[in-house]
Write a protein that holds these residues in place. Structure first.
Motif, PDB file in Angstrom:
ATOM      1  N   ALA A   1     -41.660  78.720  18.023  1.00 32.22           N
ATOM      2  CA  ALA A   1     -42.320  79.662  18.823  1.00 32.22           C
ATOM      3  C   ALA A   1     -42.066  80.848  19.582  1.00 32.22           C
ATOM      4  N   TYR A   2     -40.107  80.754  19.047  1.00 39.88           N
ATOM      5  CA  TYR A   2     -40.076  82.785  20.137  1.00 39.88           C
ATOM      6  C   TYR A   2     -40.772  83.416  18.898  1.00 39.88           C
ATOM      7  N   ILE A   3     -41.074  83.188  17.982  1.00 39.02           N
ATOM      8  CA  ILE A   3     -41.373  83.956  16.885  1.00 39.02           C
ATOM      9  C   ILE A   3     -42.813  84.168  17.289  1.00 39.02           C
ATOM     10  N   MET A   4     -43.356  83.717  17.175  1.00 42.37           N
ATOM     11  CA  MET A   4     -44.722  83.109  17.294  1.00 42.37           C
ATOM     12  C   MET A   4     -45.236  84.103  19.271  1.00 42.37           C
ATOM     13  N   HIS A   5     -44.102  83.677  20.149  1.00 44.13           N
ATOM     14  CA  HIS A   5     -44.552  84.275  21.435  1.00 44.13           C
ATOM     15  C   HIS A   5     -44.543  85.667  21.407  1.00 44.13           C
ATOM     16  N   THR A   6     -43.473  86.386  20.937  1.00 42.69           N
ATOM     17  CA  THR A   6     -43.109  87.501  21.019  1.00 42.69           C
ATOM     18  C   THR A   6     -42.956  87.792  19.716  1.00 42.69           C
ATOM     19  N   GLY A   7     -43.059  87.351  18.722  1.00 46.04           N
ATOM     20  CA  GLY A   7     -43.170  88.901  17.609  1.00 46.04           C
ATOM     21  C   GLY A   7     -41.895  89.365  16.923  1.00 46.04           C
ATOM     22  N   ARG A   8     -40.366  88.185  16.828  1.00 53.81           N
ATOM     23  CA  ARG A   8     -39.130  88.691  16.616  1.00 53.81           C
ATOM     24  C   ARG A   8     -38.303  87.041  16.830  1.00 53.81           C
ATOM     25  N   ARG A   9     -37.686  87.466  15.431  1.00 50.94           N
ATOM     26  CA  ARG A   9     -36.610  86.240  15.616  1.00 50.94           C
ATOM     27  C   ARG A   9     -36.070  86.153  16.532  1.00 50.94           C
ATOM     28  N   GLN A  10     -34.995  84.901  16.791  1.00 56.82           N
ATOM     29  CA  GLN A  10     -33.515  85.239  18.405  1.00 56.82           C
ATOM     30  C   GLN A  10     -32.630  86.458  17.805  1.00 56.82           C
ATOM     31  N   GLU A  11     -31.820  86.640  18.557  1.00 54.42           N
ATOM     32  CA  GLU A  11     -31.117  87.360  17.975  1.00 54.42           C
ATOM     33  C   GLU A  11     -30.174  86.875  19.615  1.00 54.42           C
ATOM     34  N   PRO A  12     -28.454  86.770  19.140  1.00 56.12           N
ATOM     35  CA  PRO A  12     -28.003  86.486  19.950  1.00 56.12           C
ATOM     36  C   PRO A  12     -28.145  87.676  21.005  1.00 56.12           C
ATOM     37  N   ALA A  13     -27.900  88.538  20.765  1.00 56.39           N
ATOM     38  CA  ALA A  13     -26.930  89.462  22.384  1.00 56.39           C
ATOM     39  C   ALA A  13     -28.659  90.420  22.993  1.00 56.39           C
ATOM     40  N   ASN A  14     -30.193  89.909  22.350  1.00 56.76           N
ATOM     41  CA  ASN A  14     -30.894  90.221  22.885  1.00 56.76           C
ATOM     42  C   ASN A  14     -32.025  88.841  23.519  1.00 56.76           C
ATOM     43  N   SER A  15     -32.820  89.051  24.160  1.00 53.54           N
ATOM     44  CA  SER A  15     -34.276  88.704  23.937  1.00 53.54           C
ATOM     45  C   SER A  15     -35.849  89.357  24.223  1.00 53.54           C
ATOM     46  N   PHE A  16     -36.767  88.986  24.074  1.00 56.73           N
ATOM     47  CA  PHE A  16     -37.630  89.546  24.055  1.00 56.73           C
ATOM     48  C   PHE A  16     -38.588  89.275  25.085  1.00 56.73           C
ATOM     49  N   PRO A  17     -39.721  90.008  25.198  1.00 60.56           N
ATOM     50  CA  PRO A  17     -40.487  89.693  26.167  1.00 60.56           C
ATOM     51  C   PRO A  17     -41.394  89.129  25.362  1.00 60.56           C
ATOM     52  N   HIS A  18     -42.512  88.150  26.146  1.00 57.82           N
ATOM     53  CA  HIS A  18     -43.811  86.683  25.290  1.00 57.82           C
ATOM     54  C   HIS A  18     -45.092  88.439  25.356  1.00 57.82           C
ATOM     55  N   LEU A  19     -45.746  87.249  25.078  1.00 55.15           N
ATOM     56  CA  LEU A  19     -47.344  88.817  24.600  1.00 55.15           C
ATOM     57  C   LEU A  19     -47.689  88.437  25.460  1.00 55.15           C
ATOM     58  N   GLY A  20     -47.769  87.531  26.182  1.00 59.82           N
ATOM     59  CA  GLY A  20     -48.718  86.788  27.770  1.00 59.82           C
ATOM     60  C   GLY A  20     -47.438  88.420  28.502  1.00 59.82           C
ATOM     61  N   SER A  21     -46.059  88.244  29.289  1.00 58.08           N
ATOM     62  CA  SER A  21     -45.376  89.544  30.022  1.00 58.08           C
ATOM     63  C   SER A  21     -45.723  90.261  29.525  1.00 58.08           C
ATOM     64  N   VAL A  22     -45.467  90.772  28.198  1.00 56.52           N
ATOM     65  CA  VAL A  22     -46.110  91.829  27.827  1.00 56.52           C
ATOM     66  C   VAL A  22     -47.262  92.893  27.745  1.00 56.52           C
ATOM     67  N   CYS A  23     -48.350  91.688  28.105  1.00 55.64           N
ATOM     68  CA  CYS A  23     -49.871  91.948  28.781  1.00 55.64           C
ATOM     69  C   CYS A  23     -50.489  92.054  29.915  1.00 55.64           C
ATOM     70  N   SER A  24     -49.512  90.872  31.119  1.00 53.15           N
ATOM     71  CA  SER A  24     -49.383  90.873  32.074  1.00 53.15           C
ATOM     72  C   SER A  24     -48.899  92.746  32.512  1.00 53.15           C
ATOM     73  N   LYS A  25     -47.380  92.823  31.395  1.00 48.38           N
ATOM     74  CA  LYS A  25     -47.138  94.523  32.528  1.00 48.38           C
ATOM     75  C   LYS A  25     -48.048  95.526  31.745  1.00 48.38           C
ATOM     76  N   LEU A  26     -48.968  95.563  31.053  1.00 54.54           N
ATOM     77  CA  LEU A  26     -49.859  96.510  30.509  1.00 54.54           C
ATOM     78  C   LEU A  26     -51.210  96.266  30.925  1.00 54.54           C
ATOM     79  N   LEU A  27     -51.758  94.901  31.221  1.00 60.83           N
ATOM     80  CA  LEU A  27     -53.157  94.963  31.625  1.00 60.83           C
ATOM     81  C   LEU A  27     -53.403  94.534  32.926  1.00 60.83           C
ATOM     82  N   THR A  28     -52.271  94.055  33.754  1.00 60.80           N
ATOM     83  CA  THR A  28     -52.822  93.165  34.949  1.00 60.80           C
ATOM     84  C   THR A  28     -52.460  94.456  36.103  1.00 60.80           C
TER      85      THR A  28
END
Lengths: 360, 423
Positions: free
Chosen positions: B117-144
């Protein structure tokens, strides 16, 4: 003191008190003459190239018909093991029935179609076919006269068909959900259908509902997964026609992992009230996929889940009186017309014949 | 990486306004031209995700293999696009294939629910030291826009929950998902009857004063999100009618169906029409290790009608061209049919359906072998898909967000958009 004295004087044998022989209970009379389910054992196996789904013996007892996940039917000559493949359906077939006196085999598939075949001909080909249901055909039966077939399916309908022409006789909306099984009462005047929810309805041959019951133990709505699980996976009448048994899964705690237990629910035919439920002594995870009510009075039932099991139940006793662990997941069960053996099709692309007679 | 924009600067990120205004100094001007900016400002772009939770079977949906050892019992049916066949379980969706695009060569190499699910939401694999925003959050930031009364990332879920500030990762909690549990409006949208407008305004001013005093000393991403949430809640109170699907004519509701997913699709249409940027609707559940075929009949019959109806209504309203549609899961299901008539988790060769904004309608990219066990043409992963979503929405997916002046690629730099399906 002589050695003899140390040991004590040995009395002459004729004067020694007679040892009480433990009274042996007389062996129980064989409950089922000529049969001993406790000694059930594999007698033959027939290997196919795809997982198997269903099986039935021809009324002559000469052949076993099976179906596979490759959409074909297979005919096995019991004596020789000779296999004949039957192609026609475009999906899986889980419903097989015969005219009681032959020669027609009726097959119902997940393609919604019902086919007729000459079961005993050297090279069976489809004789008739009809699009019987929208969605899967799940249940099929032929009445005692051999002139009328009944089918049911995912459209919730029950359809009657004239044989051998396979022309429509009547059909009606029997259930709101998928109809899993349909079966003529031995009297030939009524038939019963069961759906996903365990709803059990008795109809006359004109499609009028006569009475209704429910086998609640056979259904659960799994809220976690948002889906219904249940239904009668197999069905059979008692030899006297006074009871009907439904096979399925109960105590489901996880529908999508199949976490539940096989169960038989016996209903009184006159009232459709639950008379009793039958389950294995040791909890087994899986579904009861096949059941047959032997004319001798016992029930044979088979399950698949975490492996496979064959159980034998006596009506009136909640647990089995005999069992056999199977090598694989069982998916159906059929009694041979002579009653001395039964057949089970397996996930592992094999059908096996089990001998029910006492070992010589 | 956590959001650190408590530094008091704005360089941590870019709002849509800054984005459109060409905040190139912050390295965030993802739009390619002023023309595109104008286009975007005149025509809001939106995203609809239909999340088939648990992992829908690609063989029972978008990539059927009838008549093969892995095909199962279902047949393939023709669609509105000649030559494209999908499962017979989707007869209504099949009529809308000319508005959809299929990606049939996905290999995410991850069979775990959460990680998939993480891959399909963020386009990345989970990393121990990083977390990446979901597409929904990215769109919220860029489009809203800031003026939008609706939260940027709306997550309609059966049951409760669905709310997670963590979804936004380094973008900050204000871009996290807002749960719409059971499709019900967020709680307490009604002002208490005992409080009139004047009193409400006084109350608001008092809260603002307290906030400002507090923020002067302890400004953080969390406190900003808190303040923003209050502001948004005030706006949302005026939009609460959007959540009232019962105000729709009865036949409209009937067309969607009265079950949860039907009601939630209707709500999604109302929210998108009402200005929502990103709406995710979850349909549960497809994790069918047991009796896969029975359960796919049950679940997909519930999916097919409301989803196709939603497409139709968006199309009727002229919104489909500006709404990016996705139907996806955390992974697909095994071609092998197990002993319990089930299919297990399978990420090596599966499919998603996309449509609408920025995509070629009726396109198919990627191919699996005859039994569906492997991708044989145009293999892609979650990163490719994420790039594709951003490109379809008009963004340059190779650009960065900046967090404390540290560049954070918007999409996995190892990936690239699937050009074949971009319009």
């Amino acid at each position: 003191m002589s050695q003899q004295e140390k040991k004590g004087k040995e009395l002459p044998k004729k004067d020694a008190p007679k040892k009480e022989e433990p009274k042996k209970a007389p062996p129980p009379p064989p409950p089922y003459p000529g049969l001993d389910p406790a000694q059930a054992r594999m007698a033959k196996e027939f290997k196919h190239s795809a997982p198997m789904l269903a099986c039935r013996f021809t009324p002559s007892g000469k052949f076993l018909y099976t179906s596979g996940q490759d959409n074909t039917l297979q005919r096995w000559e019991l004596a020789s093991g000779k296999k004949t493949d039957l192609a026609g359906h475009s999906s899986w077939v889980r419903a097989l029935a015969f005219q009681p006196k032959g020669p027609l085999l009726i097959s119902g598939g997940y393609d919604g179609q019902v086919f007729t075949w000459n079961a005993e001909s050297p090279d069976p080909i489809p004789l008739r076919q009809v699009l019987a249901h929208q969605g899967w055909v799940r249940g099929l039966d032929v009445d005692a006269t051999g002139n009328l077939a009944a089918s049911c399916g995912n459209d919730g309908k029950v359809c009657l068909w004239n044989l051998p022409a396979l022309t429509p006789d009547k059909s009606w909306q029997a259930h709101e959900k998928h109809a899993y099984q349909v079966l003529f009462h031995p009297s030939g005047k009524e038939l019963v259908s069961v759906d996903l929810m365990g709803n059990t309805r008795v109809w006359d041959l004109a499609g009028k509902m006569l009475r209704e019951g429910e086998a609640k133990a056979l259904h659960k709505y799994d809220a976690g997964f948002g889906a219904d699980i249940g239904g009668a996976r197999a069905i059979a009448f008692s030899p006297d026609g006074n009871s009907i048994v439904l096979a399925g899964i109960t105590n489901v705690s996880n529908a999508f992992a199949g976490v539940g237990n096989p169960i038989l629910v016996v209903l009184d035919w006159a009232t459709l009230k639950v008379k009793e439920t039958l389950q294995s002594k040791e909890k087994f995870q899986g579904t009861m996929w096949g059941v047959a009510w032997h004319k001798a009075g016992f029930l044979a039932a088979t399950a698949g889940g975490n492996g496979g099991m064959l159980w034998f139940f006596k009506p009136g006793a909640p647990n089995e009186f005999a069992s056999l662990k199977l090598p694989d997941n069982a998916r159906d069960l059929a009694l041979h017309p002579e009653g001395k053996s039964l057949a089970i099709p397996f996930y592992g692309s094999t059908a096996r014949i089990y001998d029910l007679t006492p070992k010589s | 990486m956590r959001c650190q924009y408590a530094c008091g600067t704005n360089e941590h990120g870019v709002s849509r306004r800054a984005f459109l205004g060409g905040a190139a100094g912050a390295g965030l001007a993802a739009l390619t031209s002023p023309l595109a900016a104008k286009e975007l400002s005149s025509k809001q772009k939106r995203v609809l995700v239909v999340w088939l939770s648990g992992g829908v079977s690609q063989l029972e949906t978008w990539d059927p293999k009838p008549g093969t050892v892995t095909g199962g019992p279902f047949r393939a049916i023709p669609t509105s696009v000649p030559g494209i066949y999908i499962s017979e379980l989707l007869p209504k969706t099949a009529k809308w294939m000319h508005k959809l695009a299929l990606v049939r060569g996905i290999n995410t190499k991850e069979d775990d629910h959460g990680k998939g699910a993480y891959i399909m939401h963020t386009g990345r694999r989970q990393e121990p030291a990083n977390s990446f925003p979901h597409l929904g959050s990215v769109c919220s930031k860029l489009l809203t826009t800031d003026a939008n009364p609706l939260p940027g990332y709306l997550n309609i879920v059966p049951g409760g929950g669905g709310q997670s500030a963590a979804d936004a990762a380094y973008l900050g909690p204000r871009f996290g998902s807002v749960g719409i549990g059971e499709g019900k409006a967020p709680a307490n949208l009604d002002r208490p009857g005992s409080i009139n407008n004047d009193l409400d305004q006084q109350r608001h001013m008092l809260r603002q004063a307290a906030n400002e005093r507090f923020l002067a000393r302890r400004r953080s991403a969390m406190t900003e999100a808190y303040t923003q949430t209050y502001d948004q809640a005030r706006l949302l109170m005026e939009k609460k009618s959007l959540f009232n699907i019962d105000s729709e004519a009865v036949p409209v509701g009937d067309r969607y169906g009265r079950h949860d997913f039907g009601r939630h699709c209707l709500l999604a249409r109302r929210l998108l029409e009402g200005g929502a940027t990103f709406v995710k609707v979850t349909h549960t559940n497809y994790d069918t290790h047991h009796e896969n075929f029975d359960f796919h009949i049950e679940q997909l019959s519930e999916f097919d009608k409301p989803f196709s109806n939603l497409l139709e209504e968006l199309d009727d309203r002229g919104m489909l061209e500006s709404t990016l549609i996705m139907v996806k899961s955390e992974f697909g299901r095994t071609p092998n049919i197990n002993r319990n008539y089930g299919r297990d988790h399978w990420s090596r060769a599966w499919s998603v359906a996309l449509g609408g904004c920025g995509l070629k309608p009726g396109a198919v990219v990627g191919k699996t072998n005859a039994t569906g066990t492997a991708v044989v043409d145009r293999e892609v992963d979650g990163g490719h898909l994420f790039h594709t979503y951003l490109r379809a929405l008009g963004f340059d997916s190779k650009r960065n967000f900046y967090v404390d002046q540290r560049p954070m690629p918007m999409a996995d730099p190892k990936g690239a958009a699937i050009e074949e399906i971009l319009a």
